[in-house]
Structures are given as C-alpha cells and as structure tokens.
Write a protein that holds these residues in place. Structure first.
Motif, PDB file in Angstrom:
ATOM      1  N   TRP A 270      -5.512  37.415  -8.047  1.00 21.72           N
ATOM      2  CA  TRP A 270      -6.299  38.031  -9.110  1.00 21.72           C
ATOM      3  C   TRP A 270      -7.751  38.148  -8.675  1.00 21.72           C
ATOM      4  CZ3 TRP A 270     -10.292  35.751 -12.040  1.00 21.72           C
ATOM      5  CH2 TRP A 270     -10.466  34.378 -11.873  1.00 21.72           C
ATOM      6  N   TYR A 271      -8.421  39.146  -9.265  1.00 20.63           N
ATOM      7  CA  TYR A 271      -9.800  39.472  -8.914  1.00 20.63           C
ATOM      8  C   TYR A 271     -10.601  39.737 -10.193  1.00 20.63           C
ATOM      9  CZ  TYR A 271      -7.361  40.979  -4.594  1.00 20.63           C
ATOM     10  OH  TYR A 271      -6.567  41.073  -3.471  1.00 20.63           O
ATOM     11  N   GLY A 272     -11.907  39.640 -10.069  1.00 19.81           N
ATOM     12  CA  GLY A 272     -12.793  40.130 -11.114  1.00 19.81           C
ATOM     13  C   GLY A 272     -13.195  41.559 -10.804  1.00 19.81           C
ATOM     14  N   VAL A 273     -13.489  42.328 -11.834  1.00 20.62           N
ATOM     15  CA  VAL A 273     -13.969  43.708 -11.687  1.00 20.62           C
ATOM     16  C   VAL A 273     -15.191  43.870 -12.593  1.00 20.62           C
ATOM     17  CG1 VAL A 273     -13.405  46.158 -11.980  1.00 20.62           C
ATOM     18  CG2 VAL A 273     -11.624  44.547 -11.245  1.00 20.62           C
ATOM     19  N   ARG A 274     -16.255  44.447 -12.047  1.00 20.44           N
ATOM     20  CA  ARG A 274     -17.530  44.641 -12.758  1.00 20.44           C
ATOM     21  C   ARG A 274     -18.143  43.290 -13.122  1.00 20.44           C
ATOM     22  NH1 ARG A 274     -15.652  49.100 -16.695  1.00 20.44           N
ATOM     23  NH2 ARG A 274     -16.497  47.678 -18.251  1.00 20.44           N
ATOM     24  N   VAL A 275     -18.451  42.534 -12.106  1.00 23.37           N
ATOM     25  CA  VAL A 275     -19.142  41.259 -12.317  1.00 23.37           C
ATOM     26  C   VAL A 275     -20.622  41.495 -12.606  1.00 23.37           C
ATOM     27  CG1 VAL A 275     -19.753  39.045 -11.274  1.00 23.37           C
ATOM     28  CG2 VAL A 275     -17.511  40.055 -10.814  1.00 23.37           C
ATOM     29  N   PHE A 276     -21.283  42.292 -11.765  1.00 22.89           N
ATOM     30  CA  PHE A 276     -22.720  42.515 -11.878  1.00 22.89           C
ATOM     31  C   PHE A 276     -23.079  43.830 -12.557  1.00 22.89           C
ATOM     32  CE2 PHE A 276     -22.386  40.110  -7.732  1.00 22.89           C
ATOM     33  CZ  PHE A 276     -22.756  38.891  -8.268  1.00 22.89           C
ATOM     34  N   THR A 277     -22.156  44.761 -12.631  1.00 25.92           N
ATOM     35  CA  THR A 277     -22.498  46.128 -13.049  1.00 25.92           C
ATOM     36  C   THR A 277     -22.001  46.493 -14.440  1.00 25.92           C
ATOM     37  OG1 THR A 277     -20.497  46.949 -11.938  1.00 25.92           O
ATOM     38  CG2 THR A 277     -22.543  46.943 -10.664  1.00 25.92           C
ATOM     39  N   ASP A 278     -21.447  45.556 -15.181  1.00 31.15           N
ATOM     40  CA  ASP A 278     -20.856  45.908 -16.472  1.00 31.15           C
ATOM     41  C   ASP A 278     -21.903  46.415 -17.452  1.00 31.15           C
ATOM     42  OD1 ASP A 278     -18.628  45.988 -18.377  1.00 31.15           O
ATOM     43  OD2 ASP A 278     -19.675  44.342 -19.375  1.00 31.15           O
ATOM     44  N   GLY A 279     -23.128  45.934 -17.345  1.00 28.89           N
ATOM     45  CA  GLY A 279     -24.147  46.324 -18.306  1.00 28.89           C
ATOM     46  C   GLY A 279     -24.819  47.641 -18.030  1.00 28.89           C
ATOM     47  N   LEU A 280     -24.468  48.306 -16.920  1.00 28.34           N
ATOM     48  CA  LEU A 280     -25.097  49.588 -16.602  1.00 28.34           C
ATOM     49  C   LEU A 280     -24.644  50.671 -17.581  1.00 28.34           C
ATOM     50  CD1 LEU A 280     -24.792  49.657 -12.707  1.00 28.34           C
ATOM     51  CD2 LEU A 280     -26.788  49.047 -14.085  1.00 28.34           C
ATOM     52  N   PRO A 281     -25.514  51.611 -17.918  1.00 23.50           N
ATOM     53  CA  PRO A 281     -25.099  52.714 -18.798  1.00 23.50           C
ATOM     54  C   PRO A 281     -23.960  53.502 -18.168  1.00 23.50           C
ATOM     55  CG  PRO A 281     -27.490  52.669 -18.527  1.00 23.50           C
ATOM     56  CD  PRO A 281     -26.940  51.701 -17.534  1.00 23.50           C
ATOM     57  N   HIS A 282     -23.042  54.001 -19.007  1.00 27.37           N
ATOM     58  CA  HIS A 282     -21.890  54.743 -18.493  1.00 27.37           C
ATOM     59  C   HIS A 282     -22.294  56.046 -17.814  1.00 27.37           C
ATOM     60  CE1 HIS A 282     -19.023  51.970 -20.162  1.00 27.37           C
ATOM     61  NE2 HIS A 282     -19.524  52.107 -21.371  1.00 27.37           N
ATOM     62  N   ASP A 283     -23.465  56.570 -18.192  1.00 26.46           N
ATOM     63  CA  ASP A 283     -23.889  57.833 -17.602  1.00 26.46           C
ATOM     64  C   ASP A 283     -24.882  57.629 -16.455  1.00 26.46           C
ATOM     65  OD1 ASP A 283     -25.957  56.878 -19.131  1.00 26.46           O
ATOM     66  OD2 ASP A 283     -26.345  58.763 -20.203  1.00 26.46           O
ATOM     67  N   ALA A 284     -25.026  56.375 -15.998  1.00 28.81           N
ATOM     68  CA  ALA A 284     -25.937  56.108 -14.885  1.00 28.81           C
ATOM     69  C   ALA A 284     -25.412  56.759 -13.610  1.00 28.81           C
ATOM     70  CB  ALA A 284     -26.094  54.600 -14.679  1.00 28.81           C
ATOM     71  N   GLY A 285     -26.276  57.421 -12.895  1.00 25.96           N
ATOM     72  CA  GLY A 285     -25.865  58.046 -11.650  1.00 25.96           C
ATOM     73  C   GLY A 285     -25.694  57.028 -10.545  1.00 25.96           C
ATOM     74  N   LEU A 286     -25.057  57.459  -9.461  1.00 28.28           N
ATOM     75  CA  LEU A 286     -24.860  56.571  -8.320  1.00 28.28           C
ATOM     76  C   LEU A 286     -26.171  56.390  -7.561  1.00 28.28           C
ATOM     77  CD1 LEU A 286     -21.475  57.889  -6.873  1.00 28.28           C
ATOM     78  CD2 LEU A 286     -21.863  55.771  -8.163  1.00 28.28           C
ATOM     79  N   PRO A 287     -26.410  55.190  -7.048  1.00 28.54           N
ATOM     80  CA  PRO A 287     -27.593  54.987  -6.213  1.00 28.54           C
ATOM     81  C   PRO A 287     -27.422  55.654  -4.853  1.00 28.54           C
ATOM     82  CG  PRO A 287     -26.243  53.008  -6.234  1.00 28.54           C
ATOM     83  CD  PRO A 287     -25.611  53.964  -7.210  1.00 28.54           C
ATOM     84  N   ALA A 288     -28.461  55.585  -4.034  1.00 28.84           N
ATOM     85  CA  ALA A 288     -28.381  56.119  -2.676  1.00 28.84           C
ATOM     86  C   ALA A 288     -27.277  55.412  -1.904  1.00 28.84           C
ATOM     87  CB  ALA A 288     -29.724  55.933  -1.965  1.00 28.84           C
ATOM     88  N   ALA A 289     -26.786  56.071  -0.848  1.00 23.79           N
ATOM     89  CA  ALA A 289     -25.594  55.592  -0.141  1.00 23.79           C
ATOM     90  C   ALA A 289     -25.738  54.162   0.358  1.00 23.79           C
ATOM     91  CB  ALA A 289     -25.275  56.529   1.017  1.00 23.79           C
ATOM     92  N   ASP A 290     -26.896  53.815   0.954  1.00 23.53           N
ATOM     93  CA  ASP A 290     -27.041  52.462   1.479  1.00 23.53           C
ATOM     94  C   ASP A 290     -27.098  51.425   0.366  1.00 23.53           C
ATOM     95  OD1 ASP A 290     -29.454  53.413   0.590  1.00 23.53           O
ATOM     96  OD2 ASP A 290     -30.645  52.471   2.184  1.00 23.53           O
ATOM     97  N   GLU A 291     -27.748  51.783  -0.750  1.00 22.61           N
ATOM     98  CA  GLU A 291     -27.800  50.880  -1.899  1.00 22.61           C
ATOM     99  C   GLU A 291     -26.415  50.725  -2.530  1.00 22.61           C
ATOM    100  OE1 GLU A 291     -29.707  48.316  -4.681  1.00 22.61           O
ATOM    101  OE2 GLU A 291     -30.215  49.058  -2.689  1.00 22.61           O
ATOM    102  N   LEU A 292     -25.669  51.817  -2.611  1.00 21.71           N
ATOM    103  CA  LEU A 292     -24.321  51.766  -3.160  1.00 21.71           C
ATOM    104  C   LEU A 292     -23.428  50.854  -2.320  1.00 21.71           C
ATOM    105  CD1 LEU A 292     -22.142  52.741  -5.136  1.00 21.71           C
ATOM    106  CD2 LEU A 292     -21.786  54.720  -3.640  1.00 21.71           C
ATOM    107  N   GLU A 293     -23.550  50.930  -1.011  1.00 20.04           N
ATOM    108  CA  GLU A 293     -22.731  50.090  -0.144  1.00 20.04           C
ATOM    109  C   GLU A 293     -23.052  48.615  -0.351  1.00 20.04           C
ATOM    110  OE1 GLU A 293     -19.682  49.158   2.092  1.00 20.04           O
ATOM    111  OE2 GLU A 293     -20.193  51.201   1.465  1.00 20.04           O
ATOM    112  N   ARG A 294     -24.331  48.285  -0.545  1.00 18.90           N
ATOM    113  CA  ARG A 294     -24.697  46.891  -0.813  1.00 18.90           C
ATOM    114  C   ARG A 294     -24.172  46.439  -2.170  1.00 18.90           C
ATOM    115  NH1 ARG A 294     -29.505  48.419   2.120  1.00 18.90           N
ATOM    116  NH2 ARG A 294     -30.509  49.132   0.193  1.00 18.90           N
ATOM    117  N   LEU A 295     -24.253  47.344  -3.152  1.00 15.33           N
ATOM    118  CA  LEU A 295     -23.730  47.023  -4.484  1.00 15.33           C
ATOM    119  C   LEU A 295     -22.226  46.724  -4.408  1.00 15.33           C
ATOM    120  CD1 LEU A 295     -24.411  49.040  -7.740  1.00 15.33           C
ATOM    121  CD2 LEU A 295     -22.087  48.451  -7.085  1.00 15.33           C
TER     122      LEU A 295
END
Length: 235
Positions: free
Chosen positions: A183-208
């Motif tokens: 079993w795994y967790g999903v959306r540990v750090f990102t659950d509070g982000l707005p649903h319409d938030a755009g994706l960050p830049a590629a390098d930031e997305l990879e770190r996320l």
C-alpha cells in the motif's frame, strides 16, 4: 499512482506480457488509455454516460492498434458478474470509486471474483484517518475537529461521500481472498493545491513527484496522505 501501479505490475509479471485489465469506474479513461498504449488489453466499465462519451472520444483519437485493445462498457461496478466470467482478468483497477459506494464490501467481493489466481486488485480510496488534514492546514478549525469524528466528507463538487480506513480494508481484502500485498499514500504534500493550479516547470515538477513518491512509501508520511493506494493479490 501510475508509477506505483507500474511497480506492482513489473514485480508480478514478465516484461512484455500483455495483461487482461479491467478498469472499474474508469472516468475519462486516462489510466485505461495509458495501459492500452503499453500493450495491454483493457476493458473499461463506467456507469456515467457523459464520462463514457468522453472516454470514447479520447479513444477515437488513438491509433488503430490501440483502439483494438480497448473495450468500453456502460455499467455499474457492482454488476461485474453480469458482464464478465469469474477469473477473466489479470488486473482489476477500482480507483476513486469506493467513496461513492455506501456499502463497498459487495463491490469488492465481486471485483476479486473477476481476478485470475495471482491477479492484482488495485484500489484507490479516500483516507479516513487523514480527513482532518485538509481543513486543518487551511485553518478551518471547526472542519478539522469535525473530521476527527466522522468518515464522511464532501467531494470537490460538494457531494457527500465517505472515506475508508486502512485497517478495515485490510480485513476486507483478506476476507475476499485478495489479501493486501502493498500500500502507498497518494497526495501527501499536494492535496491542498487548487484543482485548477497549473503544472510547475519541468525540473520543479520532477522534484515534486520525487518527493511525493518517496513519501508515498514512507511512514509516517503515507499515513496522512489524502488517498490510499492498496494492492491486493488474489489467492
């Protein structure tokens, strides 16, 4: 979640094996199409005609070789026995569906019956033990306090739905002969982000994604994830 599923498939099946996959409550069909592109034969079951229409439109834009590996059916996940024979699939997905089913045990038992021996059941559910996290981090103290006392919450559209607990689902999976394997967790750090938030830049997305993936399999972080991804194996 896709990475977690791929990890489980790679651990159970030889590279290149074409699997028979059932996606129950497939929604827009994103996971279904991803798996079909990977070479698997995928059947999607969806009760909502509008979601099914969207999935058909998306499928129509795929190459013929992918389209021929996909079958889409309008139907309720609780009626899998009407559409399929027991043991018809190597993998059954049920992602984001259980929260809309008041009494899920019958649904889960039916899904387990669809699996061939050794088959994988992949569930994604709302984590009842973390319901206070979202309102708490938003400063909604009445909402956080209420969440400690209930397994009910409102989805993004305001509809009342329910959450599940890891311990209870572990017992249920054991009882339907598909005991919990991982079993795994999903959306540990990102659950509070707005649903319409755009994706960050590629390098930031990879770190996320790297941080989420690490937290997804690490205690205590995975225990406070918004969603849980449970993988059971049919005995």
């Amino acid at each position: 979640m896709a990475r977690q599923l791929d990890e489980q498939l790679a651990a159970r099946y030889p590279v290149g094996q074409r699997l028979r996959i059932l996606d129950v409550g497939m929604g827009h069909g994103a996971q279904l199409l991803r798996l079909a592109r990977a070479g698997h034969t995928v059947t999607g079951l969806e009760a909502d005609p509008e979601l099914l229409k969207t999935a058909r439109e998306a499928l129509a834009g795929e190459p013929a070789g992918i389209r021929e590996r996909v079958r889409l059916i309008e139907g309720d996940g609780r009626d899998t026995g009407v559409h399929f024979l027991p043991g018809s699939f190597d993998v059954v997905l049920c992602h984001g569906v259980l929260m809309y089913v008041p009494e899920p045990d019958g649904l889960l038992a039916g899904l387990a019956r669809m699996l061939a021996p050794g088959g994988l059941l992949s569930l994604v559910v709302r984590n009842a033990e973390a319901l206070a996290m979202r309102p708490g981090l938003a400063g909604d103290w009445p909402g956080a306090l209420a969440a400690f006392e209930s397994d009910a919450y409102a989805d993004r559209y305001g509809a009342p739905v329910r959450a599940d607990r890891l311990g209870a689902l572990t017992s249920t999976l054991a009882g339907i002969a598909a005991p919990l394997h991982a079993w795994y967790g999903v959306r540990v750090f990102t659950d509070g982000l707005p649903h319409d938030a755009g994706l960050p830049a590629a390098d930031e997305l990879e770190r996320l994604l790297a941080a989420e993936e690490r937290a997804a399999r690490t205690d205590p972080y995975r225990r406070v994830a918004a969603l849980l991804h449970l993988c059971g194996v049919r005995g």
